[in-house]
Design a protein around this motif. Structure first.
Motif, mmCIF file in Angstrom:
data_model
loop_
_atom_site.group_PDB
_atom_site.id
_atom_site.type_symbol
_atom_site.label_atom_id
_atom_site.label_comp_id
_atom_site.label_asym_id
_atom_site.label_seq_id
_atom_site.Cartn_x
_atom_site.Cartn_y
_atom_site.Cartn_z
ATOM 1 N N UNK A 59 0.806 -1.223 0.000
ATOM 2 C CA UNK A 59 0.000 0.000 0.000
ATOM 3 C C UNK A 59 0.841 1.275 0.000
ATOM 4 N N UNK A 60 2.142 1.185 0.330
ATOM 5 C CA UNK A 60 2.965 2.394 0.388
ATOM 6 C C UNK A 60 3.693 2.606 -0.944
ATOM 7 N N UNK A 61 3.736 3.834 -1.459
ATOM 8 C CA UNK A 61 4.436 4.091 -2.731
ATOM 9 C C UNK A 61 5.895 3.653 -2.726
ATOM 10 N N UNK A 80 0.267 -2.961 8.417
ATOM 11 C CA UNK A 80 0.204 -1.569 8.845
ATOM 12 C C UNK A 80 0.987 -0.702 7.859
ATOM 13 N N UNK A 81 0.457 0.487 7.559
ATOM 14 C CA UNK A 81 1.058 1.366 6.555
ATOM 15 C C UNK A 81 1.041 2.803 7.042
ATOM 16 N N UNK A 82 2.172 3.489 6.818
ATOM 17 C CA UNK A 82 2.307 4.897 7.238
ATOM 18 C C UNK A 82 2.247 5.758 5.963
ATOM 19 N N UNK A 83 1.022 6.082 5.522
ATOM 20 C CA UNK A 83 0.869 6.859 4.294
ATOM 21 C C UNK A 83 -0.485 7.560 4.273
ATOM 22 N N UNK A 84 -0.471 8.833 3.826
ATOM 23 C CA UNK A 84 -1.725 9.588 3.715
ATOM 24 C C UNK A 84 -2.630 9.033 2.621
ATOM 25 N N UNK A 85 -2.085 8.226 1.714
ATOM 26 C CA UNK A 85 -2.909 7.652 0.646
ATOM 27 C C UNK A 85 -4.001 6.737 1.196
ATOM 28 N N UNK A 137 -5.571 6.265 -6.137
ATOM 29 C CA UNK A 137 -4.484 6.230 -7.110
ATOM 30 C C UNK A 137 -4.339 4.813 -7.657
ATOM 31 N N UNK A 138 -3.789 4.730 -8.848
ATOM 32 C CA UNK A 138 -3.570 3.424 -9.479
ATOM 33 C C UNK A 138 -2.103 3.045 -9.310
ATOM 34 N N UNK A 139 -1.818 1.948 -8.590
ATOM 35 C CA UNK A 139 -0.431 1.507 -8.425
ATOM 36 C C UNK A 139 0.187 1.119 -9.767
ATOM 37 N N UNK A 140 1.520 0.940 -9.817
ATOM 38 C CA UNK A 140 2.156 0.494 -11.055
ATOM 39 C C UNK A 140 1.540 -0.816 -11.558
ATOM 40 N N UNK A 141 1.612 -1.032 -12.858
ATOM 41 C CA UNK A 141 0.976 -2.188 -13.490
ATOM 42 C C UNK A 141 1.414 -3.504 -12.859
ATOM 43 N N UNK A 142 2.702 -3.619 -12.560
ATOM 44 C CA UNK A 142 3.180 -4.896 -12.016
ATOM 45 C C UNK A 142 2.585 -5.175 -10.633
ATOM 46 N N UNK A 143 2.252 -4.122 -9.884
ATOM 47 C CA UNK A 143 1.593 -4.317 -8.586
ATOM 48 C C UNK A 143 0.168 -4.823 -8.803
ATOM 49 N N UNK A 144 -0.525 -4.217 -9.790
ATOM 50 C CA UNK A 144 -1.880 -4.667 -10.103
ATOM 51 C C UNK A 144 -1.886 -6.106 -10.614
ATOM 52 N N UNK A 145 -0.858 -6.454 -11.390
ATOM 53 C CA UNK A 145 -0.753 -7.823 -11.902
ATOM 54 C C UNK A 145 -0.572 -8.812 -10.763
ATOM 55 N N UNK A 183 10.093 17.854 6.383
ATOM 56 C CA UNK A 183 8.799 18.004 7.034
ATOM 57 C C UNK A 183 7.777 17.100 6.345
ATOM 58 N N UNK A 184 6.865 16.540 7.117
ATOM 59 C CA UNK A 184 5.820 15.705 6.534
ATOM 60 C C UNK A 184 6.292 14.289 6.261
ATOM 61 N N UNK A 185 5.883 13.724 5.132
ATOM 62 C CA UNK A 185 6.265 12.377 4.737
ATOM 63 C C UNK A 185 7.636 12.430 4.076
ATOM 64 N N UNK A 186 8.609 11.703 4.620
ATOM 65 C CA UNK A 186 9.983 11.761 4.113
ATOM 66 C C UNK A 186 10.091 11.300 2.665
ATOM 67 N N UNK A 187 9.142 10.472 2.203
ATOM 68 C CA UNK A 187 9.208 9.942 0.835
ATOM 69 C C UNK A 187 8.501 10.848 -0.179
ATOM 70 N N UNK A 188 7.832 11.881 0.288
ATOM 71 C CA UNK A 188 6.988 12.708 -0.592
ATOM 72 C C UNK A 188 7.763 13.278 -1.775
ATOM 73 N N UNK A 189 8.989 13.726 -1.564
ATOM 74 C CA UNK A 189 9.767 14.378 -2.624
ATOM 75 C C UNK A 189 10.188 13.412 -3.725
ATOM 76 N N UNK A 190 10.029 12.118 -3.502
ATOM 77 C CA UNK A 190 10.393 11.118 -4.518
ATOM 78 C C UNK A 190 9.164 10.411 -5.080
ATOM 79 N N UNK A 191 7.994 10.799 -4.607
ATOM 80 C CA UNK A 191 6.771 10.078 -4.967
ATOM 81 C C UNK A 191 5.879 10.894 -5.894
ATOM 82 N N UNK A 192 5.460 10.298 -6.996
ATOM 83 C CA UNK A 192 4.540 10.987 -7.906
ATOM 84 C C UNK A 192 3.110 10.988 -7.359
ATOM 85 N N UNK A 193 2.907 10.264 -6.261
ATOM 86 C CA UNK A 193 1.576 10.199 -5.652
ATOM 87 C C UNK A 193 1.428 11.187 -4.487
ATOM 88 N N UNK A 194 2.453 11.994 -4.242
ATOM 89 C CA UNK A 194 2.434 12.896 -3.084
ATOM 90 C C UNK A 194 1.347 13.949 -3.208
#
Length: 358
Positions: free
Chosen positions: A251-253, A318-323, A331-339, A288-299
């Motif tokens: 569930x986490x980007x 358990x997941x630490x994400x505002x998504x 949001x739609x995860x990458x295709x390989x995740x959906x597969x 500040x905020x989510x440390x991964x936000x600056x690398x995530x297109x889902x931020x």
């Protein structure tokens, strides 16, 4: 219903390093546990805090420059954070042992292999040299060293890389620890030997009922190795769940990125591997905020303002994400995740907010 015993439980662990460049906040509020006989894989990029957490469990971090600012490391029912080096000498080996990445830097090149194992057995079991030798040879056989009696009197340089790592596993098991920490134990080995070492660790876990914390940057390595997986980023656990939950219902980007960058045996030659853009943040100034936000297109905007809370997807996930917030856009995860989800027969529950981090 029998109660599952937690061999180790880490609660709100914060570790800083005091350097000339500033205070590095290497571990920031980490929480996890490992049950009796369970393997937990701790995964993430270099610099995510995996090895620092492992060394804190062993109390091997140099102080200074490091300092455990707050939190608990409850090992076999006892908080070891306040313990001195002398007190830890009785715990290392007996309760917890560690296998390091490079066996050549861990083995004494001037001492015969047998003696390195026997001395630990004598220290921990108070047996004679003859009894210790017998037990050491048994351990060498257990970890798959051929002609163990002959190998007992040889030096580390006379062993291959894979055999040296088997010796390190034998040394780690010499005192029959309840918890074994394996810090990138197969990184320096070729793929064939790597598979053998992983299979050996699985067999020993089943035989000895030892709990394992397996540290790696490679999710593919743990697919058939771990019971649960904790994904670590910028000094925090961002997702934790069973192997099936992490591989088939992530569930986490950041977890999506790790999985999407992992080649599979059934991938076509034309199939593109994805790379996570950017690099991990400088933890002397955690973002500040989510440390991964600056690398995530889902931020989202909130990702740059507030640290996300912990959401519970299932009893073990358990997941630490505002998504995962009910008001977040779908949001739609990458295709390989959906597969992966499509091919997995499990159910995918909706998350709920956890008021207190676990």
């Amino acid at each position: 219903m029998c109660r599952v015993e937690k061999i180790i439980e880490i609660n709100n662990l914060h570790i800083n390093f005091y350097t000339q460049s500033g205070i590095v906040k290497a571990v920031r509020g980490v929480n996890f546990f490992v049950n009796q006989g369970e393997t937990l894989a701790l995964v993430g990029e270099s610099g995510s805090g995996k090895s620092v957490t492992a060394q804190a469990i062993m109390k091997l971090l140099p102080t200074p420059p490091s300092k455990i600012e707050q939190g608990q490391i409850i090992l076999d029912g006892e908080d070891i954070v306040p313990k001195t080096d002398r007190q830890m000498e009785k715990i290392r080996g007996n309760t917890v042992s560690m296998i390091f990445q490079d066996p050549m830097t861990s083995l004494n090149p001037t001492m015969r292999i047998g003696r390195q194992i026997s001395e630990l057995i004598i220290k921990n079991e108070k047996v004679s040299k003859r009894e210790a030798k017998v037990k050491a040879i048994e351990l060498l056989k257990m970890v798959g060293i051929p002609k163990a009696e002959e190998r007992y009197v040889q030096y580390p340089h006379q062993f291959s890389g894979g055999m040296r790592q088997r010796v390190m596993i034998a040394i780690a098991l010499a005192a029959k620890p309840k918890l074994l920490i394996a810090d990138e134990p197969t990184t320096a080995l070729d793929v064939t030997i790597q598979a053998q070492i992983l299979e050996l660790m699985k067999e020993l876990k089943e035989k000895l009922n030892t709990s394992i914390i397996f540290i790696t940057h490679d999710l593919g390595v743990v697919a058939n190795m771990a019971d649960r997986v904790a994904v670590m980023y910028a000094g925090q656990i961002v997702e934790v769940g069973t192997v099936d939950e992490i591989f088939y219902d992530p569930r986490h980007p950041y977890t999506w990125g790790l999985l999407a960058s992992m080649p599979s045996l059934d991938s076509s030659a034309e199939e593109e591997l994805h790379a996570i853009p950017g690099s991990p943040p400088d933890l002397t100034h955690p973002p500040k905020g989510d440390a991964f936000a600056r690398r995530s297109k889902y931020a989202m905007e909130i990702d740059f303002e507030e640290e996300p809370p912990l959401y519970q997807v299932s009893e073990t996930h358990f997941v630490k994400s505002w998504l995962l917030h009910p008001d977040a856009p779908k949001v739609i995860p990458p295709k390989m995740i959906l597969d992966r989800k499509r091919d997995f027969p499990g159910n995918f529950p909706e998350p709920v907010l956890v008021k207190e981090d676990r």
